[in-house]
Design a protein around this motif. Structure first.
Motif, PDB file in Angstrom:
ATOM      1  N   VAL A  46       0.773  -1.170   0.014  1.00 47.70           N
ATOM      2  CA  VAL A  46       0.049   0.060  -0.019  1.00 47.70           C
ATOM      3  C   VAL A  46       0.914   1.273  -0.033  1.00 47.70           C
ATOM      4  CG1 VAL A  46      -1.774   1.341   1.337  1.00 47.70           C
ATOM      5  CG2 VAL A  46      -1.840  -1.280   1.206  1.00 47.70           C
ATOM      6  N   TYR A  47       1.989   1.316   0.809  1.00 42.92           N
ATOM      7  CA  TYR A  47       3.017   2.458   0.651  1.00 42.92           C
ATOM      8  C   TYR A  47       4.386   1.977   0.571  1.00 42.92           C
ATOM      9  CZ  TYR A  47      -0.713   4.374   3.722  1.00 42.92           C
ATOM     10  OH  TYR A  47      -2.077   4.918   4.278  1.00 42.92           O
ATOM     11  N   LEU A  48       5.092   2.528  -0.405  1.00 40.47           N
ATOM     12  CA  LEU A  48       6.474   2.402  -0.803  1.00 40.47           C
ATOM     13  C   LEU A  48       7.151   3.535  -0.724  1.00 40.47           C
ATOM     14  CD1 LEU A  48       8.470   0.506  -2.138  1.00 40.47           C
ATOM     15  CD2 LEU A  48       7.423   1.593  -4.309  1.00 40.47           C
ATOM     16  N   GLN A  49       8.316   3.423  -0.218  1.00 44.19           N
ATOM     17  CA  GLN A  49       9.164   4.480  -0.105  1.00 44.19           C
ATOM     18  C   GLN A  49      10.535   3.654  -0.589  1.00 44.19           C
ATOM     19  OE1 GLN A  49      11.083   8.003   2.857  1.00 44.19           O
ATOM     20  NE2 GLN A  49      10.685   6.211   3.691  1.00 44.19           N
ATOM     21  N   LEU A  50      11.281   4.607  -1.679  1.00 47.77           N
ATOM     22  CA  LEU A  50      12.762   4.153  -2.199  1.00 47.77           C
ATOM     23  C   LEU A  50      13.422   5.553  -2.211  1.00 47.77           C
ATOM     24  CD1 LEU A  50      12.090   1.885  -5.185  1.00 47.77           C
ATOM     25  CD2 LEU A  50      12.795   1.135  -3.107  1.00 47.77           C
ATOM     26  N   ALA A  51      14.075   5.881  -1.056  1.00 44.60           N
ATOM     27  CA  ALA A  51      14.737   7.259  -1.006  1.00 44.60           C
ATOM     28  C   ALA A  51      16.174   7.231  -0.789  1.00 44.60           C
ATOM     29  CB  ALA A  51      14.159   7.998   0.425  1.00 44.60           C
ATOM     30  N   ASP A  52      16.821   8.126  -1.538  1.00 41.09           N
ATOM     31  CA  ASP A  52      18.165   8.057  -1.509  1.00 41.09           C
ATOM     32  C   ASP A  52      18.898   6.966  -1.815  1.00 41.09           C
ATOM     33  OD1 ASP A  52      17.953  10.978  -1.017  1.00 41.09           O
ATOM     34  OD2 ASP A  52      17.812  10.309   1.417  1.00 41.09           O
ATOM     35  N   VAL A  53      18.341   6.083  -2.853  1.00 40.23           N
ATOM     36  CA  VAL A  53      19.003   4.933  -3.235  1.00 40.23           C
ATOM     37  C   VAL A  53      19.570   4.899  -4.531  1.00 40.23           C
ATOM     38  CG1 VAL A  53      17.203   3.401  -2.073  1.00 40.23           C
ATOM     39  CG2 VAL A  53      16.809   4.196  -4.458  1.00 40.23           C
ATOM     40  N   SER A  54      20.686   4.075  -4.624  1.00 37.69           N
ATOM     41  CA  SER A  54      21.619   4.213  -6.060  1.00 37.69           C
ATOM     42  C   SER A  54      21.807   2.684  -6.224  1.00 37.69           C
ATOM     43  CB  SER A  54      22.878   5.148  -5.370  1.00 37.69           C
ATOM     44  OG  SER A  54      23.625   4.107  -4.349  1.00 37.69           O
ATOM     45  N   GLY A  55      22.591   2.745  -7.375  1.00 39.55           N
ATOM     46  CA  GLY A  55      23.112   1.661  -8.081  1.00 39.55           C
ATOM     47  C   GLY A  55      21.987   1.364  -9.198  1.00 39.55           C
ATOM     48  N   THR A  56      21.819   0.261  -9.669  1.00 44.90           N
ATOM     49  CA  THR A  56      21.062  -0.367 -10.626  1.00 44.90           C
ATOM     50  C   THR A  56      19.462  -0.238 -10.234  1.00 44.90           C
ATOM     51  OG1 THR A  56      22.857  -1.821 -11.645  1.00 44.90           O
ATOM     52  CG2 THR A  56      20.515  -2.154 -12.300  1.00 44.90           C
ATOM     53  N   ALA A  57      18.697   0.484 -10.689  1.00 49.67           N
ATOM     54  CA  ALA A  57      17.164   0.625 -10.279  1.00 49.67           C
ATOM     55  C   ALA A  57      16.536  -0.739 -10.349  1.00 49.67           C
ATOM     56  CB  ALA A  57      16.472   1.520 -11.325  1.00 49.67           C
ATOM     57  N   PRO A  58      15.843  -1.117  -9.223  1.00 46.86           N
ATOM     58  CA  PRO A  58      15.038  -2.538  -9.111  1.00 46.86           C
ATOM     59  C   PRO A  58      13.900  -2.299  -9.921  1.00 46.86           C
ATOM     60  CG  PRO A  58      14.588  -0.969  -7.245  1.00 46.86           C
ATOM     61  CD  PRO A  58      15.556  -0.300  -8.034  1.00 46.86           C
ATOM     62  N   LEU A  59      13.381  -3.615 -10.477  1.00 44.93           N
ATOM     63  CA  LEU A  59      12.457  -3.680 -11.106  1.00 44.93           C
ATOM     64  C   LEU A  59      11.097  -4.018 -10.303  1.00 44.93           C
ATOM     65  CD1 LEU A  59      10.765  -4.123 -13.819  1.00 44.93           C
ATOM     66  CD2 LEU A  59      11.296  -6.570 -13.781  1.00 44.93           C
ATOM     67  N   LEU A  60      10.123  -3.111 -10.322  1.00 43.63           N
ATOM     68  CA  LEU A  60       8.915  -3.221  -9.389  1.00 43.63           C
ATOM     69  C   LEU A  60       7.827  -4.082 -10.204  1.00 43.63           C
ATOM     70  CD1 LEU A  60       8.461   0.506  -8.295  1.00 43.63           C
ATOM     71  CD2 LEU A  60       9.714  -1.358  -7.122  1.00 43.63           C
ATOM     72  N   GLU A  61       7.776  -5.116  -9.665  1.00 43.49           N
ATOM     73  CA  GLU A  61       6.473  -5.766 -10.255  1.00 43.49           C
ATOM     74  C   GLU A  61       5.140  -5.360  -9.792  1.00 43.49           C
ATOM     75  OE1 GLU A  61       6.937  -9.899  -8.941  1.00 43.49           O
ATOM     76  OE2 GLU A  61       8.967 -10.419 -10.015  1.00 43.49           O
ATOM     77  N   ARG A  62       4.182  -6.050 -10.438  1.00 40.92           N
ATOM     78  CA  ARG A  62       2.704  -5.300 -10.235  1.00 40.92           C
ATOM     79  C   ARG A  62       2.317  -5.091  -8.651  1.00 40.92           C
ATOM     80  NH1 ARG A  62      -2.678  -7.384 -10.371  1.00 40.92           N
ATOM     81  NH2 ARG A  62      -4.091  -5.852 -11.466  1.00 40.92           N
ATOM     82  N   MET A  63       1.830  -3.747  -8.393  1.00 43.91           N
ATOM     83  CA  MET A  63       1.356  -3.694  -7.193  1.00 43.91           C
ATOM     84  C   MET A  63      -0.092  -3.145  -7.074  1.00 43.91           C
ATOM     85  SD  MET A  63       4.716  -1.745  -5.787  1.00 43.91           S
ATOM     86  CE  MET A  63       6.495  -2.538  -5.794  1.00 43.91           C
ATOM     87  N   PRO A  64      -1.220  -3.772  -7.325  1.00 44.41           N
ATOM     88  CA  PRO A  64      -2.277  -3.393  -7.477  1.00 44.41           C
ATOM     89  C   PRO A  64      -3.061  -2.745  -6.287  1.00 44.41           C
ATOM     90  CG  PRO A  64      -2.221  -5.933  -7.148  1.00 44.41           C
ATOM     91  CD  PRO A  64      -0.968  -5.501  -7.187  1.00 44.41           C
ATOM     92  N   LEU A  65      -2.497  -2.931  -5.182  1.00 46.01           N
ATOM     93  CA  LEU A  65      -3.214  -2.221  -4.000  1.00 46.01           C
ATOM     94  C   LEU A  65      -2.423  -1.056  -3.552  1.00 46.01           C
ATOM     95  CD1 LEU A  65      -3.744  -5.502  -1.787  1.00 46.01           C
ATOM     96  CD2 LEU A  65      -5.402  -4.271  -3.352  1.00 46.01           C
ATOM     97  N   LEU A  66      -1.440  -0.528  -4.284  1.00 48.62           N
ATOM     98  CA  LEU A  66      -0.622   0.654  -3.925  1.00 48.62           C
ATOM     99  C   LEU A  66      -1.396   1.907  -4.098  1.00 48.62           C
ATOM    100  CD1 LEU A  66       2.465   1.472  -3.362  1.00 48.62           C
ATOM    101  CD2 LEU A  66       2.644   2.008  -6.008  1.00 48.62           C
ATOM    102  N   VAL A  67      -1.142   2.693  -2.973  1.00 49.49           N
ATOM    103  CA  VAL A  67      -1.743   3.970  -2.653  1.00 49.49           C
ATOM    104  C   VAL A  67      -0.948   4.887  -3.058  1.00 49.49           C
ATOM    105  CG1 VAL A  67      -3.244   5.513  -1.265  1.00 49.49           C
ATOM    106  CG2 VAL A  67      -3.781   3.227  -1.436  1.00 49.49           C
ATOM    107  N   THR A  68       0.355   5.044  -2.262  1.00 51.20           N
ATOM    108  CA  THR A  68       1.383   5.984  -1.876  1.00 51.20           C
ATOM    109  C   THR A  68       2.698   5.591  -2.207  1.00 51.20           C
ATOM    110  OG1 THR A  68      -0.100   7.215  -0.270  1.00 51.20           O
ATOM    111  CG2 THR A  68       2.061   7.808  -0.366  1.00 51.20           C
ATOM    112  N   ALA A  69       3.319   6.377  -3.080  1.00 48.57           N
ATOM    113  CA  ALA A  69       4.683   6.064  -3.413  1.00 48.57           C
ATOM    114  C   ALA A  69       5.642   7.157  -3.490  1.00 48.57           C
ATOM    115  CB  ALA A  69       4.692   5.187  -4.538  1.00 48.57           C
TER     116      ALA A  69
END
Length: 309
Positions: A86-109
């Motif tokens: 439902v909530y996702l935070q990726l903050a101040d991350v570096s390197g090779t970006a991760p692949l995000l799989e389907r998140m059908p319930l996501l509200v806030t990122a």
């Protein structure tokens, strides 16, 4: 305490665990699997090096990854699988970006890509050229311990945006405006049919304003737009490859729902004026745009800001 996780999978088993916080972890060729923690809801990873094929949980609702480094010089891209998120935070991350799989319930990122990776280009224009990201396609395989992984080599498929497309509130920012992960994803940009609040910073105006225009085209019910600009990072207008006028006006929409626009900047310059002009082509009136001149240096948004909305 520093923790090293080497090879294979690490499966934490608990029927009662609801929150996990890992700090100072180094994960090498290692999947972090929480499938045996059916009540886990809150997962936090901080100040860690995560060089593995996958992070997965079928139950996590809030995932926060901050100040972490993803696969560097490994030739692979990590996958994040969290279908109940439902909530996702990726903050101040570096390197090779991760692949995000389907998140059908996501509200806030809230995403803030850091320096030191995530694809930068030494050329003008979009920065998604083959010379800077030369490989193409996925390669699926298994590591020495049988864990499956997927190598991503610069195809035009979305890395981040497709997984974020169902969000209601979304922040997409970078510390370095030359990072082109978002702009590369925009080649296959999904429609953000639920998105009401959007935060962008100067990466969206780099080179030609194309990223900003593309987002406006793909957010039909957007109500609030926040653009944060740091003067020292902005491109010179006369060095831009092309302007928004080169985009086909037939695919531009009148954003009937967009009533609140905030542009935070150090001064009103030509870049700000171009943004206002672009917004006007989407039916946004000048009295709906609040230009805030801010003298101090600021950080581009926060996760808590969105969670409070």
């Amino acid at each position: 305490m520093n923790v090293w996780l080497m090879h294979g999978n690490s499966t934490l088993m608990s029927q009662f665990l609801r929150r996990v916080e890992l700090t100072g972890v180094t994960m090498w060729k290692h999947s972090l699997d929480f499938s045996s923690c059916p009540t886990l809801e809150d997962l936090n990873l901080c100040s860690s090096r995560i060089y593995g094929p996958k992070i997965s949980s079928q139950s996590v609702r809030c995932l926060s990854i901050t100040q972490c480094q993803f696969n560097v010089d490994t030739g692979s891209r990590m996958r994040i699988s969290a279908p109940c998120l439902v909530y996702l935070q990726l903050a101040d991350v570096s390197g090779t970006a991760p692949l995000l799989e389907r998140m059908p319930l996501l509200v806030t990122a809230f995403i803030r890509l850091g320096r030191g990776g995530f694809g930068t280009c030494t050329h003008e224009a979009y920065g998604d050229c083959d010379e800077c990201f030369p490989y193409d396609g996925y390669y699926y395989g298994h590591d020495d311990y049988g864990a499956s992984f997927a190598n991503y080599h610069g195809s035009n498929d979305s890395v981040l945006l497709q997984g974020l497309s169902g969000a209601t509130s979304l922040g997409l920012t970078t510390i370095d405006p030359n990072v082109f992960t978002f702009r590369k994803d925009l080649k296959q940009c999904p429609t953000f049919s639920m998105l009401k609040t959007l935060l962008l910073n100067e990466w969206c105006v780099a080179a030609d304003f194309g990223a900003l225009v593309k987002f406006l085209q793909c957010t039909p019910i957007l109500e609030k737009l926040i653009i944060q600009l740091r003067l020292e990072k902005l491109p010179r207008v006369n060095s831009m490859i092309e302007t928004y006028e080169s985009y086909n006006p037939a695919v531009q929409l009148v954003l009937k729902h967009l009533k609140d626009v905030e542009i935070k900047c150090h001064k009103e310059d030509e870049v700000v004026r171009q943004i206002v002009k672009i917004l006007s082509t989407f039916g946004v009136l000048s009295d709906q745009i609040d230009i805030q001149v801010i003298q101090q240096t600021y950080v581009s948004g926060s996760f808590d800001q969105f969670r409070a909305d």
